[in-house]
Design a protein around this motif. Structure first.
Motif, PDB file in Angstrom:
ATOM      1  N   PRO A 129      11.249   5.748   3.461  1.00 31.92           N
ATOM      2  CA  PRO A 129      10.634   5.371   4.490  1.00 31.92           C
ATOM      3  C   PRO A 129       9.049   5.044   4.435  1.00 31.92           C
ATOM      4  N   SER A 130       8.731   4.030   4.762  1.00 26.87           N
ATOM      5  CA  SER A 130       7.272   3.456   4.746  1.00 26.87           C
ATOM      6  C   SER A 130       6.697   3.380   5.889  1.00 26.87           C
ATOM      7  N   ILE A 131       5.632   3.897   6.269  1.00 24.47           N
ATOM      8  CA  ILE A 131       4.824   3.544   7.612  1.00 24.47           C
ATOM      9  C   ILE A 131       3.192   3.265   7.418  1.00 24.47           C
ATOM     10  N   SER A 132       3.059   1.988   7.828  1.00 25.89           N
ATOM     11  CA  SER A 132       1.954   1.324   7.507  1.00 25.89           C
ATOM     12  C   SER A 132       1.491   0.245   8.285  1.00 25.89           C
ATOM     13  N   VAL A 133       0.221  -0.120   8.410  1.00 28.88           N
ATOM     14  CA  VAL A 133      -0.017  -1.265   9.252  1.00 28.88           C
ATOM     15  C   VAL A 133       0.491  -2.315   8.620  1.00 28.88           C
ATOM     16  N   ASP A 134       0.628  -3.559   9.406  1.00 30.43           N
ATOM     17  CA  ASP A 134       1.438  -4.844   9.086  1.00 30.43           C
ATOM     18  C   ASP A 134       0.004  -5.591   8.252  1.00 30.43           C
ATOM     19  N   ASP A 135       0.020  -5.354   7.019  1.00 27.00           N
ATOM     20  CA  ASP A 135      -1.105  -5.791   6.281  1.00 27.00           C
ATOM     21  C   ASP A 135      -1.205  -7.578   6.371  1.00 27.00           C
ATOM     22  N   ARG A 136       0.235  -7.827   6.244  1.00 24.28           N
ATOM     23  CA  ARG A 136       0.239  -9.444   6.093  1.00 24.28           C
ATOM     24  C   ARG A 136      -0.250 -10.056   7.506  1.00 24.28           C
ATOM     25  N   VAL A 160       4.959  13.703   1.512  1.00 25.20           N
ATOM     26  CA  VAL A 160       4.122  12.551   1.943  1.00 25.20           C
ATOM     27  C   VAL A 160       3.273  11.901   0.771  1.00 25.20           C
ATOM     28  N   PHE A 161       3.611  10.570   0.603  1.00 27.07           N
ATOM     29  CA  PHE A 161       2.598   9.988  -0.237  1.00 27.07           C
ATOM     30  C   PHE A 161       1.700   9.242   0.747  1.00 27.07           C
ATOM     31  N   LEU A 162       0.438   9.807   0.754  1.00 28.26           N
ATOM     32  CA  LEU A 162      -0.808   9.001   1.530  1.00 28.26           C
ATOM     33  C   LEU A 162      -1.474   7.900   0.664  1.00 28.26           C
ATOM     34  N   GLY A 163      -1.226   6.931   0.696  1.00 28.77           N
ATOM     35  CA  GLY A 163      -1.819   5.865  -0.017  1.00 28.77           C
ATOM     36  C   GLY A 163      -0.772   5.776  -1.337  1.00 28.77           C
ATOM     37  N   ARG A 164      -1.112   4.420  -2.198  1.00 29.76           N
ATOM     38  CA  ARG A 164      -0.141   4.126  -3.274  1.00 29.76           C
ATOM     39  C   ARG A 164      -0.211   5.350  -4.422  1.00 29.76           C
ATOM     40  N   PHE A 165       0.910   5.761  -5.104  1.00 31.72           N
ATOM     41  CA  PHE A 165       1.105   6.632  -6.048  1.00 31.72           C
ATOM     42  C   PHE A 165       1.446   6.105  -7.409  1.00 31.72           C
ATOM     43  N   GLY A 166       0.886   6.434  -8.678  1.00 36.52           N
ATOM     44  CA  GLY A 166       1.488   5.947  -9.784  1.00 36.52           C
ATOM     45  C   GLY A 166       0.395   5.183 -10.486  1.00 36.52           C
ATOM     46  N   GLU A 213       3.689 -11.921  -5.537  1.00 37.46           N
ATOM     47  CA  GLU A 213       4.646 -11.376  -4.438  1.00 37.46           C
ATOM     48  C   GLU A 213       4.853  -9.921  -4.583  1.00 37.46           C
ATOM     49  N   SER A 214       3.958  -9.155  -5.371  1.00 36.65           N
ATOM     50  CA  SER A 214       3.845  -7.735  -5.367  1.00 36.65           C
ATOM     51  C   SER A 214       3.760  -7.018  -3.945  1.00 36.65           C
ATOM     52  N   ASN A 215       4.033  -5.777  -3.778  1.00 39.26           N
ATOM     53  CA  ASN A 215       3.970  -5.022  -2.533  1.00 39.26           C
ATOM     54  C   ASN A 215       2.547  -4.354  -2.553  1.00 39.26           C
ATOM     55  N   HIS A 216       1.629  -4.682  -3.389  1.00 38.30           N
ATOM     56  CA  HIS A 216       0.485  -4.055  -3.274  1.00 38.30           C
ATOM     57  C   HIS A 216      -0.401  -4.531  -2.178  1.00 38.30           C
ATOM     58  N   VAL A 217      -1.077  -3.708  -1.667  1.00 39.63           N
ATOM     59  CA  VAL A 217      -1.661  -3.817  -0.109  1.00 39.63           C
ATOM     60  C   VAL A 217      -2.531  -5.468  -0.379  1.00 39.63           C
ATOM     61  N   TRP A 218      -3.378  -5.706  -1.399  1.00 40.93           N
ATOM     62  CA  TRP A 218      -4.191  -6.672  -1.797  1.00 40.93           C
ATOM     63  C   TRP A 218      -3.105  -7.966  -1.634  1.00 40.93           C
ATOM     64  N   ALA A 219      -2.113  -7.782  -2.139  1.00 42.38           N
ATOM     65  CA  ALA A 219      -0.947  -9.025  -2.291  1.00 42.38           C
ATOM     66  C   ALA A 219      -0.341  -9.174  -1.026  1.00 42.38           C
ATOM     67  N   LEU A 220      -0.001  -8.378  -0.094  1.00 45.10           N
ATOM     68  CA  LEU A 220       0.453  -8.409   1.233  1.00 45.10           C
ATOM     69  C   LEU A 220      -0.765  -9.256   1.933  1.00 45.10           C
ATOM     70  N   THR A 228       1.154   2.856   3.098  1.00 49.14           N
ATOM     71  CA  THR A 228       1.381   1.992   1.887  1.00 49.14           C
ATOM     72  C   THR A 228       3.113   1.547   1.780  1.00 49.14           C
ATOM     73  N   ARG A 229       3.560   0.609   0.948  1.00 48.65           N
ATOM     74  CA  ARG A 229       4.699   0.366   0.911  1.00 48.65           C
ATOM     75  C   ARG A 229       5.412   1.389  -0.109  1.00 48.65           C
ATOM     76  N   GLY A 230       6.900   1.733   0.060  1.00 50.98           N
ATOM     77  CA  GLY A 230       7.640   2.666  -0.777  1.00 50.98           C
ATOM     78  C   GLY A 230       7.848   2.022  -1.983  1.00 50.98           C
ATOM     79  N   LEU A 231       8.802   2.558  -2.719  1.00 50.19           N
ATOM     80  CA  LEU A 231       9.131   2.292  -4.327  1.00 50.19           C
ATOM     81  C   LEU A 231      10.114   1.261  -4.142  1.00 50.19           C
ATOM     82  N   THR A 232      10.667   0.750  -2.886  1.00 48.77           N
ATOM     83  CA  THR A 232      11.642  -0.079  -2.909  1.00 48.77           C
ATOM     84  C   THR A 232      11.710  -0.506  -1.575  1.00 48.77           C
ATOM     85  N   ASP A 233      12.490  -1.731  -1.235  1.00 51.89           N
ATOM     86  CA  ASP A 233      12.499  -2.266  -0.062  1.00 51.89           C
ATOM     87  C   ASP A 233      13.649  -1.522   0.789  1.00 51.89           C
TER      88      ASP A 233
END
Length: 374
Positions: free
Chosen positions: A165-172, A122-128, A202-209, A154-159
């Motif tokens: 699988p990515s499990i997070s709140v609907d930030d948008r 599990v990646f808890l929060g963004r990684f990298g 348009e990135s998948n970073h939380v702030w961008a969503l 957080t969002r995963g590495l791809t759509d």
């Protein structure tokens, strides 16, 4: 040595990485025609599946590693505690791993998976690397790792949700609700920030969503954001902190007033919101009399600040339950099918937002223009 990676094979075949994985591992959910085409291209290109990864599942322990990068937070701690409890009930062990920013790379994950013989990750929060696009080497490794992988909060590495699988709140949706709340109070000139410099909106970073949710609500109200409504982050590496909220808003304010007549700020998170309120106070602005401020996350400290912060509360228990449910089924039943859950936060109105003051003379008498409108 493999001639190409699993991602490159997927691109050549015009399918998702998860589809290639199904074909190479003889799993269901793929037509015979597609399977044969993938196997044919694999033979022609010299692609070889990661045998070590396939064998890993056979020899793995019942341990799930939860990886978090940098400093943890109240929100992540809540999720971690619930995930630990639910995995324990299922007979699985949780191994929490703190990774520094410097070590947040593919090599660290490869070493962790192989040395610990994990059953899940599990990646808890963004990684990298926070300042660079997602690492293609990590995408390739995880695509063939052979154990369930979940990105949590957080969002995963791809759509491709089936592959990662990515499990997070609907930030948008949450940011849109906060913006609509401000619009309902009469605000029409609303800023957003801090926003990280160097990343596309348009990135998948939380702030961008969350920024896109803010834009959605403004667009629905017929409002086009003006230049100066987007508050640049003074620290792109640590955007979600009180210090960054404070310094970013302090630099954005002009002579103690919000530029371009802004009367409200949608901040990227609760911590940044508290920093923004302090910056406004130090500039001589009153919150919410002169300028309204919102956060996002619903952390405890935001409820006990003065004024308390209007925010969207993340349902951490639900996020943790969905994460655990997927992992347990994937590990114990080999059920890798995944339907992204719809997880919505809830608006919590605090003392940091208020109706926009009436303009001078609206009540028949001259009134002083609030500093946020000067």
């Amino acid at each position: 040595m493999s001639g190409i990676t699993i991602t490159e094979l997927a691109e050549r075949c015009g399918v998702a990485v998860s589809t290639v994985s199904r074909a190479m591992n003889d799993r269901s959910g793929i037509s015979a025609r597609t399977r044969e085409r993938i196997l044919q291209v694999a033979r022609e290109t010299g692609y070889v599946p990661n045998t070590a990864a396939k064998n890993l599942k056979i020899s793995s322990t019942g341990t799930v590693a939860v990886v978090f990068q940098g400093w943890t937070s109240e929100l992540l701690n809540h999720v971690l505690d619930t995930v630990r409890d639910q995995l324990t009930e299922a007979g699985l062990d949780l191994y929490s791993v703190h990774v520094s920013d410097h070590d947040a790379n593919t090599a660290t994950i490869v070493r962790l998976v192989t040395e610990r013989r994990l059953a899940g990750l599990v990646f808890l929060g963004r990684f990298g690397d926070k300042t660079l696009p997602d690492d293609p080497a990590l995408r390739d490794y995880l695509a063939g790792v052979g154990i369930p992988v979940v990105f949590c909060t957080t969002r995963g590495l791809t759509d491709d949700a089936d592959a990662y699988p990515s499990i997070s709140v609907d930030d948008r949706a949450g940011a849109a609700e906060l913006t609509r709340h401000l619009l309902s109070l009469g605000h029409r000139r609303i800023a957003f920030g801090p926003a990280t410099a160097g990343f596309p909106l348009e990135s998948n970073h939380v702030w961008a969503l969350r920024y896109r949710g803010y834009r959605d609500a403004l667009s629905h109200a017929g409002i086009v954001p003006e230049d100066g409504w987007l508050i640049p982050s003074t620290d792109p590496d640590d955007i979600y902190t009180m210090a960054n909220g404070y310094h970013s808003v302090s630099e954005w304010l002009v002579d103690g007033a919000a530029p371009r007549g802004v009367t409200a700020i949608v901040t990227s998170c609760d911590a940044a919101g508290l920093g923004a309120m302090r910056a406004a106070r130090d500039a001589g602005l009153r919150v919410p009399d002169d300028i309204s401020v919102t956060g996002f996350d619903g952390l405890d400290f935001a409820r006990y600040s003065t004024p308390s912060l209007t925010t969207v509360v993340q349902p951490t228990a639900e996020i943790a339950r969905e994460t655990s449910r997927y992992l347990v089924r994937a590990i114990t039943e080999n059920a890798r099918d995944f339907v992204p859950p719809s997880i919505r936060g809830s608006l919590l109105v605090g003392e940091s937002t208020a109706t926009i003051p009436a303009p001078p003379g609206a009540d028949g008498e001259d009134a002083e223009l609030p500093r946020g409108l000067r």
